[in-house]
Write a protein that holds these residues in place. Structure first.
Motif, PDB file in Angstrom:
ATOM      1  N   PHE A 207       0.832  -1.200   0.000  1.00  0.00           N
ATOM      2  CA  PHE A 207       0.000   0.000   0.000  1.00  0.00           C
ATOM      3  C   PHE A 207       0.872   1.258   0.000  1.00  0.00           C
ATOM      4  CE2 PHE A 207      -3.566  -2.518   0.161  1.00  0.00           C
ATOM      5  CZ  PHE A 207      -4.740  -1.828   0.406  1.00  0.00           C
ATOM      6  N   MET A 208       1.981   1.225   0.721  1.00  0.00           N
ATOM      7  CA  MET A 208       2.873   2.378   0.739  1.00  0.00           C
ATOM      8  C   MET A 208       3.428   2.649  -0.661  1.00  0.00           C
ATOM      9  SD  MET A 208       4.988   1.931   4.324  1.00  0.00           S
ATOM     10  CE  MET A 208       5.901   3.459   4.093  1.00  0.00           C
ATOM     11  N   ARG A 209       3.763   1.594  -1.369  1.00  0.00           N
ATOM     12  CA  ARG A 209       4.280   1.768  -2.727  1.00  0.00           C
ATOM     13  C   ARG A 209       3.176   2.219  -3.685  1.00  0.00           C
ATOM     14  NH1 ARG A 209       6.840  -3.130  -1.348  1.00  0.00           N
ATOM     15  NH2 ARG A 209       5.259  -4.307  -2.509  1.00  0.00           N
ATOM     16  N   ARG A 210       2.022   1.589  -3.588  1.00  0.00           N
ATOM     17  CA  ARG A 210       0.935   1.874  -4.524  1.00  0.00           C
ATOM     18  C   ARG A 210       0.468   3.313  -4.425  1.00  0.00           C
ATOM     19  NH1 ARG A 210      -4.380  -1.609  -3.737  1.00  0.00           N
ATOM     20  NH2 ARG A 210      -2.917  -3.275  -4.261  1.00  0.00           N
ATOM     21  N   TYR A 211       0.431   3.836  -3.192  1.00  0.00           N
ATOM     22  CA  TYR A 211      -0.091   5.192  -2.989  1.00  0.00           C
ATOM     23  C   TYR A 211       1.022   6.221  -2.777  1.00  0.00           C
ATOM     24  CZ  TYR A 211      -4.574   2.856  -2.675  1.00  0.00           C
ATOM     25  OH  TYR A 211      -5.687   2.102  -2.973  1.00  0.00           O
TER      26      TYR A 211
END
Length: 206
Positions: free
Chosen positions: A20-24
């Protein structure tokens, strides 16, 4: 498979948070600063009553760790009231490894970490959630500049009625915007029937 992975220290939830940290496109440096300070505040609050629980097994501490790292995913949607966007995504997205209850609780903590606390009246927060909310709100407030800064001496205490913060008076004088934000913060806690007392420590006491 998920439960087996947890036993063997391959927790799918950890992989989901990192994804999630990478995606957003989360600011990883800021997330790490907030995470470290929030966990330090939580440890100071709970050291006297949770001595029998190892940190690696403290489910609340682990949840706070994740909340600090994904709290700003909503910034990829909009800056204004980003915490609401973050909470919405966490509440509704597919999050492998998380139970539905864990996912909902994570979303509540993130929603409460910024803005008015009155909005949490009907959000289902439980007594165990408030120390997590306090730790994350205070860490986010102190690190509002989003840069590497020398952290102030900080003492915290809490009970069911609220929390107390002691800071070096010299730091409060040198950071008037943060001092004003702490005054506003006391009003937010009062709106949910809890106290927040902020006091400055003299240089001699420091």
């Amino acid at each position: 498979y998920d439960l087996l992975g947890r036993v063997e220290h391959r927790d799918m939830r950890e992989a989901t948070v990192a994804q999630f940290m990478r995606r957003y496109h989360v600011d990883a440096a800021q997330a790490e600063r907030v995470r470290a300070l929030a966990l330090g505040i939580y440890d100071a609050l709970t050291v006297s009553r949770r001595e029998d629980v190892p940190r690696d097994d403290d489910a609340d501490r682990i949840l706070l760790d994740w909340a600090a790292r994904v709290a700003e995913i909503g910034l990829s949607i909009a800056h204004a009231e980003y915490h609401k966007h973050s909470a919405y995504v966490l509440q509704n997205a597919d999050m492998p490894g998380f139970s539905r209850m864990e996912q909902q609780r994570l979303a509540r903590i993130v929603l409460a970490h910024r803005g008015k606390l009155r909005k949490m009246h009907d959000a289902g927060l439980e007594a165990a959630d408030w120390p997590l909310v306090f730790a994350l709100r205070l860490a986010s407030l102190i690190l509002r500049r989003r840069t590497e800064v020398k952290l102030p001496l900080l003492r915290v205490a809490g009970d069911e009625g609220g929390f107390e913060i002691e800071l070096a008076q010299s730091w409060l004088d040198d950071n008037p915007l943060s001092a004003a934000a702490l005054e506003d913060e006391a009003g937010h806690w009062k709106s949910v029937g809890m106290k927040l007392a902020v006091s400055g420590l003299s240089d001699k006491k420091v």
